[in-house]
Design an enzyme around this catalytic site. Structure first.
Site, PDB file in Angstrom:
ATOM      1  N   ASP A 183      -7.775   5.749   5.295  1.00  0.00           N
ATOM      2  CA  ASP A 183      -7.865   4.533   6.092  1.00  0.00           C
ATOM      3  C   ASP A 183      -9.103   4.423   6.950  1.00  0.00           C
ATOM      4  O   ASP A 183      -9.187   3.516   7.770  1.00  0.00           O
ATOM      5  CB  ASP A 183      -6.621   4.431   6.990  1.00  0.00           C
ATOM      6  CG  ASP A 183      -5.369   4.187   6.175  1.00  0.00           C
ATOM      7  OD1 ASP A 183      -4.269   4.446   6.711  1.00  0.00           O
ATOM      8  OD2 ASP A 183      -5.494   3.754   5.030  1.00  0.00           O
ATOM      9  N   HIS A 215       1.520   3.752   6.918  1.00  0.00           N
ATOM     10  CA  HIS A 215       0.886   4.670   5.981  1.00  0.00           C
ATOM     11  C   HIS A 215       1.341   6.095   6.232  1.00  0.00           C
ATOM     12  O   HIS A 215       2.026   6.381   7.206  1.00  0.00           O
ATOM     13  CB  HIS A 215      -0.649   4.582   6.088  1.00  0.00           C
ATOM     14  CG  HIS A 215      -1.207   3.359   5.413  1.00  0.00           C
ATOM     15  ND1 HIS A 215      -2.501   2.940   5.591  1.00  0.00           N
ATOM     16  CD2 HIS A 215      -0.659   2.476   4.546  1.00  0.00           C
ATOM     17  CE1 HIS A 215      -2.710   1.841   4.865  1.00  0.00           C
ATOM     18  NE2 HIS A 215      -1.606   1.553   4.231  1.00  0.00           N
ATOM     19  N   SER A 232       0.801  -1.216   0.000  1.00  0.00           N
ATOM     20  CA  SER A 232       0.000   0.000   0.000  1.00  0.00           C
ATOM     21  C   SER A 232       0.837   1.272   0.000  1.00  0.00           C
ATOM     22  O   SER A 232       0.299   2.363  -0.067  1.00  0.00           O
ATOM     23  CB  SER A 232      -0.946   0.011   1.198  1.00  0.00           C
ATOM     24  OG  SER A 232      -0.191  -0.114   2.375  1.00  0.00           O
TER      25      SER A 232
END
Lengths: 148, 244
Positions: free
Chosen positions: A122, A96, A56
């Site tokens: 998210d 992230h 990701s």
């Protein structure tokens, strides 16, 4: 009789040497443990080295890369930084980037994250009813990486 | 106890007993076989008399077996008494270090690592964080002590033996053995040092030989050859003592 040639070395040892071998093993394990704990104390993070588990964050980080984290109180989290956090109730840390931050005067923050390679933020990953992450969810901020 | 069980083997067996005066030795049944195996295994566990066989290309094994053989010569042939103070010192340092590491582990388990708390961190309230640091520092100091001890106090010495005075009056003479074998090298150096108990004189002698002199082609240590060299070294020092 049973040929135990490979155990000959052990049989030739007396009690002291046997104890020394056991201690040697214990020392190796202890040293590894203490180095890990030392890293934990120095960086302030409970898991100073993590592995990137998903894609990701491509093209910045790929699956299998190592990340070195710090979690010091003096460095506040800012937008655009890469953080590793855990969602309440789940074990697996997620890597992230921080998108938005709301900061109070006393230093409390609420922030929103999104993976570079993801289409949406998210919020779908967070707990039911949770819209923001807090300082306590953070494992650390990425300081360096080792490409696999 | 062994004999009782062995004779028990004779009587039993599969099938019916033969009649008459003949004593038939039957093969031991499974239970007895296991018992015999167990005892044989235990008696053969300590193999002090078996000739030493090692991998001749493994430098560490070669050095260890030569060291052990030198120890055997001094302790068995000349009947000196081994003194464990040096080794015990090292074992003690290692044990204490391991204990500190285990303590740190237990402490960390009882006081889970405090997540980044805004504000407080260092040694203010004696929190688990602070003591973990202290335990870590202690552990690494112990490591330093161990390194110093091994390098400066032990110095490759693998045997300290005491030669008891036959009259029982004078303090013991101290013999020390140390050796070195460089990595990927075949030259083995054995150093014998002698310290007189009474006069406090200190002498040493050494020899350097290729390990090929003491091992045959299959990796078996030729004890006679080695014993001769070690004895010669020992006698050189002992002789000096007498002439002084």
């Amino acid at each position: 009789m049973l040929s135990l040639d490979f155990l000959d070395d052990v049989r030739r040892m007396n009690k002291r040497q046997l104890y020394y071998q056991v201690l040697n093993f214990g020392m190796i394990v202890s040293s590894a443990l203490m180095i890990w704990k030392g890293l934990m104390v120095v960086t302030g993070s409970e898991s100073p080295i993590v592995v990137v588990l998903s894609g990701s964050m491509e093209p910045a980080f790929h699956r299998g890369d190592l990340l070195f984290l710090t979690n010091r109180v003096e460095d506040p989290i800012r937008v655009g930084e890469i953080v590793v956090f855990r969602i309440e109730g789940r074990e697996i840390p997620i890597v992230h980037r921080v998108l938005k931050i709301h900061e109070k005067e006393n230093g409390d923050i609420k922030f929103l994250t999104k993976g570079d390679n993801n289409a949406v933020d998210d919020r779908g990953l967070y707990k039911q009813g949770q819209h923001w992450l807090e300082k306590k969810d953070v494992v650390g901020r990425a300081r360096g990486s080792l490409v696999n | 106890e062994v004999r009782g069980q062995m004779s028990g083997v004779r009587g039993q067996g599969s099938g019916g007993a033969a009649g008459g005066d003949e004593e038939v030795i039957r093969p031991p049944d499974r239970e007895n076989r296991l018992l015999i195996l167990n005892q044989f295994f235990w008696f053969q566990w300590r193999i002090d008399e078996k000739p030493v066989k090692i991998d001749k290309w493994d430098g560490a094994a070669v050095k260890n077996s030569l060291d052990d053989a030198a120890k055997k010569v001094l302790l068995e042939k000349f009947e000196y008494v081994e003194n464990f103070c040096l080794v015990d010192g090292r074992l003690m340092i290692c044990t204490v270090s391991c204990l500190f590491a285990m303590l740190a582990l237990v402490w960390d388990y009882l006081h889970p690592f405090p997540e980044s708390r805004p504000g407080l961190v260092l040694c203010g309230s004696g929190s688990g964080f602070c003591s973990l640091t202290r335990l870590l520092i202690t552990y690494f100091i112990m490591m330093g002590i161990l390194t110093l001890y091994t390098s400066y106090k032990e110095k490759n010495i693998f045997l300290v033996a005491l030669q008891k005075d036959p009259a029982g009056m004078d303090p013991d003479h101290v013999w020390q053995l140390s050796s070195s074998l460089k990595r990927f090298d075949d030259l083995y150096t054995l150093r014998v040092s002698f310290s007189d108990g009474k006069t406090k004189n200190w002498r040493e002698a050494e020899f350097t030989k290729s390990v090929a002199v003491f091992f045959d082609d299959s990796g078996t240590l030729v004890m006679d050859q080695f014993e001769k060299s070690v004895s010669k070294l020992h006698d050189t020092l002992a002789m000096e003592k007498k002439t002084k």
